[in-house]
Design a protein around this motif. Structure first.
Motif, PDB file in Angstrom:
ATOM      1  N   ARG A  57      42.352 -51.190  11.868  1.00 14.13           N
ATOM      2  CA  ARG A  57      43.525 -51.291  12.732  1.00 14.13           C
ATOM      3  C   ARG A  57      44.509 -50.132  12.525  1.00 14.13           C
ATOM      4  O   ARG A  57      45.365 -49.898  13.368  1.00 14.13           O
ATOM      5  CB  ARG A  57      44.259 -52.625  12.469  1.00 14.13           C
ATOM      6  N   ILE A  58      44.380 -49.428  11.432  1.00 18.85           N
ATOM      7  CA  ILE A  58      45.292 -48.315  11.130  1.00 18.85           C
ATOM      8  C   ILE A  58      44.529 -46.996  11.049  1.00 18.85           C
ATOM      9  O   ILE A  58      44.895 -46.020  11.702  1.00 18.85           O
ATOM     10  CB  ILE A  58      46.062 -48.556   9.809  1.00 18.85           C
ATOM     11  N   CYS A  59      43.467 -46.972  10.271  1.00 20.71           N
ATOM     12  CA  CYS A  59      42.670 -45.761  10.088  1.00 20.71           C
ATOM     13  C   CYS A  59      41.769 -45.512  11.299  1.00 20.71           C
ATOM     14  O   CYS A  59      41.464 -46.443  12.061  1.00 20.71           O
ATOM     15  CB  CYS A  59      41.821 -45.884   8.827  1.00 20.71           C
ATOM     16  N   PRO A  60      41.323 -44.273  11.484  1.00 16.31           N
ATOM     17  CA  PRO A  60      40.378 -43.966  12.574  1.00 16.31           C
ATOM     18  C   PRO A  60      39.116 -44.825  12.466  1.00 16.31           C
ATOM     19  O   PRO A  60      38.625 -45.089  11.360  1.00 16.31           O
ATOM     20  CB  PRO A  60      40.067 -42.483  12.345  1.00 16.31           C
ATOM     21  N   ASN A  76      49.788 -52.271   2.084  1.00 17.79           N
ATOM     22  CA  ASN A  76      50.839 -52.853   1.247  1.00 17.79           C
ATOM     23  C   ASN A  76      51.120 -51.980   0.028  1.00 17.79           C
ATOM     24  O   ASN A  76      52.280 -51.818  -0.394  1.00 17.79           O
ATOM     25  CB  ASN A  76      50.431 -54.260   0.796  1.00 17.79           C
ATOM     26  N   LYS A  77      50.050 -51.413  -0.523  1.00 17.95           N
ATOM     27  CA  LYS A  77      50.198 -50.561  -1.694  1.00 17.95           C
ATOM     28  C   LYS A  77      50.949 -49.278  -1.349  1.00 17.95           C
ATOM     29  O   LYS A  77      51.822 -48.825  -2.093  1.00 17.95           O
ATOM     30  CB  LYS A  77      48.816 -50.208  -2.260  1.00 17.95           C
ATOM     31  N   SER A  78      50.635 -48.715  -0.202  1.00 18.93           N
ATOM     32  CA  SER A  78      51.314 -47.481   0.213  1.00 18.93           C
ATOM     33  C   SER A  78      52.804 -47.725   0.440  1.00 18.93           C
ATOM     34  O   SER A  78      53.643 -46.881   0.116  1.00 18.93           O
ATOM     35  CB  SER A  78      50.669 -46.920   1.486  1.00 18.93           C
ATOM     36  N   CYS A 243      56.545 -47.625   9.994  1.00 17.84           N
ATOM     37  CA  CYS A 243      56.522 -46.630   8.915  1.00 17.84           C
ATOM     38  C   CYS A 243      55.427 -46.954   7.906  1.00 17.84           C
ATOM     39  O   CYS A 243      54.722 -46.054   7.424  1.00 17.84           O
ATOM     40  CB  CYS A 243      57.885 -46.581   8.220  1.00 17.84           C
ATOM     41  N   THR A 244      55.264 -48.227   7.590  1.00 24.09           N
ATOM     42  CA  THR A 244      54.224 -48.633   6.631  1.00 24.09           C
ATOM     43  C   THR A 244      52.840 -48.215   7.136  1.00 24.09           C
ATOM     44  O   THR A 244      52.013 -47.711   6.364  1.00 24.09           O
ATOM     45  CB  THR A 244      54.259 -50.160   6.420  1.00 24.09           C
ATOM     46  N   ARG A 245      52.588 -48.397   8.420  1.00 22.15           N
ATOM     47  CA  ARG A 245      51.310 -47.997   8.992  1.00 22.15           C
ATOM     48  C   ARG A 245      51.116 -46.476   8.887  1.00 22.15           C
ATOM     49  O   ARG A 245      50.028 -45.993   8.559  1.00 22.15           O
ATOM     50  CB  ARG A 245      51.236 -48.426  10.466  1.00 22.15           C
TER      51      ARG A 245
END
Length: 551
Positions: A57-60, A76-78, A243-245
């Motif tokens: 859902r976030i990465c390619p 969550n870690k990032s 921003c988290t994404r």
């Protein structure tokens, strides 16, 4: 042999899923497994080799080493890691400002303590009962001076006037023991004191110089604390979902894609971080004003306000005033009798020998001007270095924490694959993020915590601007968690935001007027109008209402 058309082969190649490198064999996920385990996550369910990435859902969504659960955990870690980076950077600035406050506060308190100790050591032998019977008057003076410096709600001019009044009343009685002097008579004497000037010019001169020095010192010390508190509160602001994404995509998606050794492109990192810290960058203008104002007041403290000499010699000025009273006792007494009448003769006998000065004792003041000069020089260097903190924070985080590649690198992680990053770098601040390609930023919804801190910076700069020209502004400390911070209340942009030029303002803040020192204007700090309590209350209500509406 049958020959297939070239178009068929091209179609087959185009329809094949993309991989991070050549070869039909799925790559190992050993590096990602190692990283995932090092972050404290269970390796259960972590692929041994690449899998199809349609679930991401976030990465390619190409071949990947990350499952949906891994992507969520990495996101969550990032977030926690980036927020930790922000707090760490903030702590460094807080440490600098707190250290400057501690150094100056220690110096100033020591200066005041030495003056008080010198008075206690010398006055008993100099004045006998004139001192011993009035110790409390002197102690109260130094106590009031300390309370004012610590931002208590004290009018310093009134405190000094009260000291001279109490001292005159007691000394006049002790110097005239043969008379029965009532409280009513003392009231009459005090009314004529300004006309007779029993202490000479010392009270007026000390009031002007000491008040300016204390106003500057108090505002200067408070400025460091307010700046530190603003950084602390802003550093605790949480990241938005968008921003988290973006941070996840920047920091962990290359690992999911099997590119653990590829560093993020520098400009890509800058756009992500500038988008995430858009509100923080809006602190820049007021933050620079605060730093400049502190530098301006520092110049006053070590220059025309001469804090070292004024505060370090308070005991000497008091001794000078008492000597003036003693030397002109007969003349002053005669003038008081003319204005208030002759008091009754006292029936109590008293010897005045012990009440007179017992010999010449020389008071000396040990100068610490060099120490102050070094303090100011160090502070100005640190304040200058911190001026651009908020707008240089993204590049600092990218280069030192995210470890982005150099700007010229064309084989870096650009958010999709290894290559160059083409979009331009966004400007600083919320308004400039409207077209940010990496972070979706709603420029119509500024962060209210940060807006409140911008107001705190404005208020503190206003106080420093007044201190720079010798005007006192009452500190109303409303901070819940910063003891003695003097951080003040919020004020609207149309009040605090208007910076005054060097020409006099038509609307003056609530001040205790002090005679201005000729030839010295505002240097390095802008004077502002101080908001009224009603405006501050209305703003607070508006802020709370806005928060509810924007949720």
């Amino acid at each position: 042999m049958r020959v297939f058309p070239w178009g068929f082969w091209l179609l087959c190649v185009a329809s094949a899923p993309a991989r991070g490198d050549s070869g039909s064999k799925a790559r190992s996920c050993a590096e990602v497994r190692q990283l995932y385990g090092a972050k404290g996550f269970s390796l259960s369910g972590v692929p041994q080799a690449e899998i199809s990435g349609e679930h991401l859902r976030i990465c390619p969504q190409g071949y990947t080493c990350c499952t949906s659960e891994m992507e969520e955990n990495f996101a969550n870690k990032s977030q926690s890691e980036f927020e930790a980076m922000m707090k760490e950077a903030g702590r460094s600035v807080q440490a600098t400002l707190t250290a400057q406050h501690r150094s100056f506060d220690s110096y100033f308190q020591d200066l005041l303590n030495k003056s008080e100790k010198a008075l206690y050591d010398a006055f008993p032998s100099m004045y006998g009962e004139l001192y011993t019977q009035n110790v409390k008057v002197f102690k109260d003076l130094y106590s009031e001076l300390r309370r004012y410096y610590r931002s208590s709600n004290i009018n310093l001019e009134e405190a000094l006037n009260e000291f001279w009044t109490r001292l005159l009343e007691r000394l006049f009685k002790l110097l005239n023991p043969q008379y029965l002097i009532t409280d009513e008579y003392l009231d009459c004497m005090v009314k004529h004191a300004e006309q007779h000037r029993p202490f000479g010019e010392v009270p007026r001169d000390l009031k002007v110089k000491a008040t300016r020095a204390f106003i500057a010192a108090r505002s200067y010390a408070q400025g460091f604390l307010v700046g530190s508190d603003v950084v602390r509160k802003v550093s605790q602001v949480s990241l938005s979902h968008e921003c988290t994404r973006a941070i996840m995509k920047l920091m962990y998606c290359p690992h999911c894609r099997g590119m653990s050794s590829v560093r993020p492109c520098n400009n890509y990192c800058l756009n992500v971080v500038k988008g995430c810290l858009a509100n923080q960058a809006d602190l820049n203008t007021e933050w620079k004003y605060l730093m400049d104002s502190l530098i301006g007041v520092a110049d006053r403290i070590d220059g025309p306000y001469n804090v070292d000499t004024v505060i370090g010699t308070i005991h000497m000025r008091i001794a000078e005033a008492i000597s003036n009273l003693q030397e002109n006792k007969d003349s002053i007494t005669s003038k008081v009798f003319q204005g208030c009448g002759n008091p009754k003769i006292s029936t109590k006998g008293s010897s005045s020998e012990d009440k007179k000065r017992r010999g010449k004792v020389t008071l000396e003041a040990k100068s610490s001007a060099q120490a102050l000069e070094m303090l100011v020089l160090d502070a100005k260097g640190n304040l200058t270095a911190l001026k651009t903190y908020w707008i240089t924070l993204p590049s600092s985080l990218c280069s030192k924490k995210v470890m982005a590649s150099s700007a010229s690198d064309d084989k870096c992680w650009n958010g999709m694959t290894k290559g160059s990053y083409l979009p331009q770098v966004m400007g600083d601040g919320l308004a400039n993020q409207i077209n940010n390609p990496e972070v979706e930023v709603d420029i119509t919804k500024p962060d209210m915590t940060i807006r409140q801190q911008i107001m705190q910076l404005k208020i503190m700069t206003n106080r420093l601007g007044n201190a720079n020209i010798g005007n006192d502004v009452d500190f109303q400390d409303t901070s819940d968690d910063m003891s003695g911070s003097g951080s003040g209340d919020s004020c609207p942009d149309d009040v605090c935001g208007k910076r005054l030029s060097k020409s006099p303002s038509t609307r003056q803040p609530e001040t205790n007027a002090i005679p201005k020192q000729s030839g010295h204007g505002v240097n390095g700090a802008s004077s502002r109008s101080l908001p009224s309590a009603s405006l501050l209350l209305l703003l607070s209500v508006a802020v709370i209402a806005a928060q509810h509406l924007w949720r």
